[in-house]
Design a protein around this motif. Structure first.
Motif, PDB file in Angstrom:
ATOM      1  N   LEU A  96      44.866  44.709  48.949  1.00 19.46           N
ATOM      2  CA  LEU A  96      46.002  45.305  48.242  1.00 19.46           C
ATOM      3  C   LEU A  96      46.464  44.384  47.126  1.00 19.46           C
ATOM      4  N   MET A  97      46.679  44.970  45.953  1.00 22.97           N
ATOM      5  CA  MET A  97      47.208  44.231  44.818  1.00 22.97           C
ATOM      6  C   MET A  97      48.266  45.110  44.162  1.00 22.97           C
ATOM      7  N   TYR A  98      49.483  44.613  44.104  1.00 21.75           N
ATOM      8  CA  TYR A  98      50.609  45.432  43.636  1.00 21.75           C
ATOM      9  C   TYR A  98      50.695  46.719  44.462  1.00 21.75           C
ATOM     10  N   ARG A  99      50.448  46.599  45.778  1.00 22.72           N
ATOM     11  CA  ARG A  99      50.487  47.720  46.735  1.00 22.72           C
ATOM     12  C   ARG A  99      49.425  48.792  46.429  1.00 22.72           C
ATOM     13  N   THR A 100      48.427  48.421  45.646  1.00 23.20           N
ATOM     14  CA  THR A 100      47.339  49.342  45.308  1.00 23.20           C
ATOM     15  C   THR A 100      46.026  48.830  45.888  1.00 23.20           C
ATOM     16  N   SER A 136      34.449  36.099  42.413  1.00 20.65           N
ATOM     17  CA  SER A 136      33.085  36.519  42.725  1.00 20.65           C
ATOM     18  C   SER A 136      33.035  37.889  43.381  1.00 20.65           C
ATOM     19  N   PHE A 137      34.108  38.277  44.064  1.00 18.02           N
ATOM     20  CA  PHE A 137      34.069  39.464  44.911  1.00 18.02           C
ATOM     21  C   PHE A 137      34.670  40.711  44.260  1.00 18.02           C
ATOM     22  N   PHE A 138      35.139  40.590  43.033  1.00 17.02           N
ATOM     23  CA  PHE A 138      35.747  41.732  42.358  1.00 17.02           C
ATOM     24  C   PHE A 138      34.808  42.280  41.294  1.00 17.02           C
ATOM     25  N   PRO A 139      34.331  43.542  41.429  1.00 21.65           N
ATOM     26  CA  PRO A 139      33.441  44.140  40.418  1.00 21.65           C
ATOM     27  C   PRO A 139      34.073  44.119  39.032  1.00 21.65           C
ATOM     28  N   THR A 140      35.367  44.423  38.977  1.00 18.06           N
ATOM     29  CA  THR A 140      36.143  44.311  37.743  1.00 18.06           C
ATOM     30  C   THR A 140      37.287  43.367  38.045  1.00 18.06           C
ATOM     31  N   CYS A 141      37.225  42.185  37.496  1.00 18.15           N
ATOM     32  CA  CYS A 141      38.162  41.128  37.887  1.00 18.15           C
ATOM     33  C   CYS A 141      39.571  41.383  37.354  1.00 18.15           C
ATOM     34  N   PRO A 142      40.562  41.446  38.237  1.00 16.35           N
ATOM     35  CA  PRO A 142      41.960  41.604  37.800  1.00 16.35           C
ATOM     36  C   PRO A 142      42.456  40.336  37.106  1.00 16.35           C
ATOM     37  N   ASN A 143      43.603  40.433  36.503  1.00 13.63           N
ATOM     38  CA  ASN A 143      44.219  39.286  35.848  1.00 13.63           C
ATOM     39  C   ASN A 143      45.032  38.504  36.883  1.00 13.63           C
ATOM     40  N   PHE A 144      44.364  37.568  37.549  1.00 16.59           N
ATOM     41  CA  PHE A 144      45.036  36.800  38.592  1.00 16.59           C
ATOM     42  C   PHE A 144      46.092  35.862  38.021  1.00 16.59           C
ATOM     43  N   ASP A 145      45.939  35.488  36.746  1.00 14.43           N
ATOM     44  CA  ASP A 145      46.902  34.572  36.134  1.00 14.43           C
ATOM     45  C   ASP A 145      48.276  35.212  36.005  1.00 14.43           C
ATOM     46  N   ALA A 146      48.300  36.553  35.976  1.00 19.52           N
ATOM     47  CA  ALA A 146      49.575  37.253  35.838  1.00 19.52           C
ATOM     48  C   ALA A 146      50.318  37.376  37.166  1.00 19.52           C
ATOM     49  N   GLY A 150      52.656  32.825  44.786  1.00 17.88           N
ATOM     50  CA  GLY A 150      52.661  33.220  46.188  1.00 17.88           C
ATOM     51  C   GLY A 150      51.785  34.438  46.442  1.00 17.88           C
ATOM     52  N   GLU A 151      51.813  35.383  45.518  1.00 17.94           N
ATOM     53  CA  GLU A 151      51.015  36.596  45.661  1.00 17.94           C
ATOM     54  C   GLU A 151      49.529  36.292  45.524  1.00 17.94           C
ATOM     55  N   ARG A 152      49.194  35.392  44.607  1.00 19.67           N
ATOM     56  CA  ARG A 152      47.787  35.012  44.434  1.00 19.67           C
ATOM     57  C   ARG A 152      47.248  34.334  45.694  1.00 19.67           C
ATOM     58  N   ILE A 153      48.039  33.445  46.268  1.00 18.70           N
ATOM     59  CA  ILE A 153      47.624  32.758  47.494  1.00 18.70           C
ATOM     60  C   ILE A 153      47.413  33.765  48.622  1.00 18.70           C
ATOM     61  N   LYS A 154      48.306  34.764  48.681  1.00 20.25           N
ATOM     62  CA  LYS A 154      48.204  35.802  49.707  1.00 20.25           C
ATOM     63  C   LYS A 154      46.901  36.579  49.556  1.00 20.25           C
ATOM     64  N   ILE A 155      46.541  36.929  48.317  1.00 22.50           N
ATOM     65  CA  ILE A 155      45.299  37.671  48.066  1.00 22.50           C
ATOM     66  C   ILE A 155      44.083  36.810  48.383  1.00 22.50           C
ATOM     67  N   GLU A 156      44.147  35.527  48.019  1.00 23.43           N
ATOM     68  CA  GLU A 156      43.033  34.617  48.318  1.00 23.43           C
ATOM     69  C   GLU A 156      42.779  34.561  49.823  1.00 23.43           C
TER      70      GLU A 156
END
Length: 324
Positions: A96-100, A136-146, A150-156
């Motif tokens: 889930l990223m931004y609840r999507t 490596s695992f995202f076919p279309t890489c999102p903008n993780f810098d945005a 805390g949210e990035r760490i959660k996704i990692e």
């Protein structure tokens, strides 16, 4: 040795037709047919080679490489080029990223060139390999810098968990030992139920995602039944609580709080037929719960060997990467 391979294949095309009929009956994937056809063509279709050449060790000979390419062209003409393009084999997952829900792709293996054009290492990791990173695992890489830190760490952490469970499940299913025929067939289908569920949830259509939740139920159900049959026991029906209880007699104790997150059998069946509703975020929660349960169950399967994190040094076949 030089001779007209294209003319040879043209004249002997009835052999290829016969081979392909056999492949179709046995459901052999299209991309595996050219090589197998070339092997059979040499063994069964050619009585004698010109210039007193021998069939001994023919896989290593230059003319066999050329033959594979010509036969692959025959198949491309028959079925279309796209079916024979090299595709990296991956497993699918969701974060889930931004609840999507966002799709991730987990490579089955990791490769590293050893000697350019000659050999490479292939490793079957059960977690994130040292050569991989979050992107490596995202076919279309999102903008993780945005993302907030805390949210990035959660996704990692979520990606790390999904990759580990996904790879471990498939390695365990492949290595499961002493399975009766029925259990082998069930084991072969476990992951495909999860793949189907991932695709259904990613549609973001609640009716389709509901069917995906039924697929997740089947993945867990079949995992339990494979475990029970490996232990020479049997339990029928769709009730996961009963299957869990039966499995407990053989030392398998799944996390009950996670099992409780999945719809009970009657609701799961209603979801299958579109008689019950589910929100997308709930479907993702079901996916995460099912993945954990299948991970826990398959981790208890008996194995005669394990290839977790095993690395193999492979020699590149001469026909790989040649031709169109």
């Amino acid at each position: 040795m030089k001779f007209d391979l294209e003319e040879l294949v043209k004249v002997g095309s009835h052999w290829l037709e016969l081979f392909d009929s056999n492949f179709a009956m046995n459901n052999l994937p299209l991309n595996k047919r050219p090589l197998q056809s070339a092997i059979w063509f040499v063994k069964d279709g050619i009585e004698k080679l010109p210039f007193n050449d021998s069939k001994e060790n023919f896989l290593e000979k230059e003319w066999f490489t050329a033959l594979v390419i010509v036969i692959r062209e025959w198949y491309q003409e028959r079925y279309g080029t796209a079916h024979f393009e090299v595709v990296r084999e991956t497993f699918s997952g969701i974060v889930l990223m931004y609840r999507t829900p966002i799709k991730i792709e987990v490579p089955v293996a990791v490769t590293k060139v050893h000697v350019e054009g000659e050999t490479c290492w292939i490793t079957f990791p059960d977690s994130i390999h040292e050569s991989e990173n979050l992107k490596s695992f995202f076919p279309t890489c999102p903008n993780f810098d945005a993302l907030p830190k805390g949210e990035r760490i959660k996704i990692e952490k979520r990606v790390d968990l999904i990759v580990s469970r996904t790879r471990s499940i498939n390695l365990a299913l492949q290595a499961a030992a002493d399975l009766p025929d029925e259990a082998e067939k069930m084991a072969a289908g476990v992951w495909w139920h999860i793949e189907k569920a991932v695709a259904d949830i990613l549609s973001l259509d609640t009716a389709v995602a509901a069917v995906g939740c039924w697929e997740l139920h089947l993945a867990v159900e079949k995992s339990f039944k494979v475990f029970l049959r490996q232990n020479e026991s049997e339990s029928r029906g769709h009730n996961l609580i009963k299957l869990s209880t039966a499995s407990g007699k053989f030392g398998l104790n799944v996390t009950k709080s996670v099992l409780a997150k999945l719809p009970e059998e009657h609701r799961a069946i209603k979801l299958r037929y579109g008689e019950a509703d589910i929100e997308i975020f709930e479907a993702v929660e079901n996916y995460e719960a099912a993945l954990q349960l299948v991970y826990e169950i398959t981790g208890k399967l008996k194995r005669t060997y394990s290839i977790n994190n095993a690395a193999f040094l492979l020699k590149k076949p001469p026909w790989v990467g040649l031709g169109t």
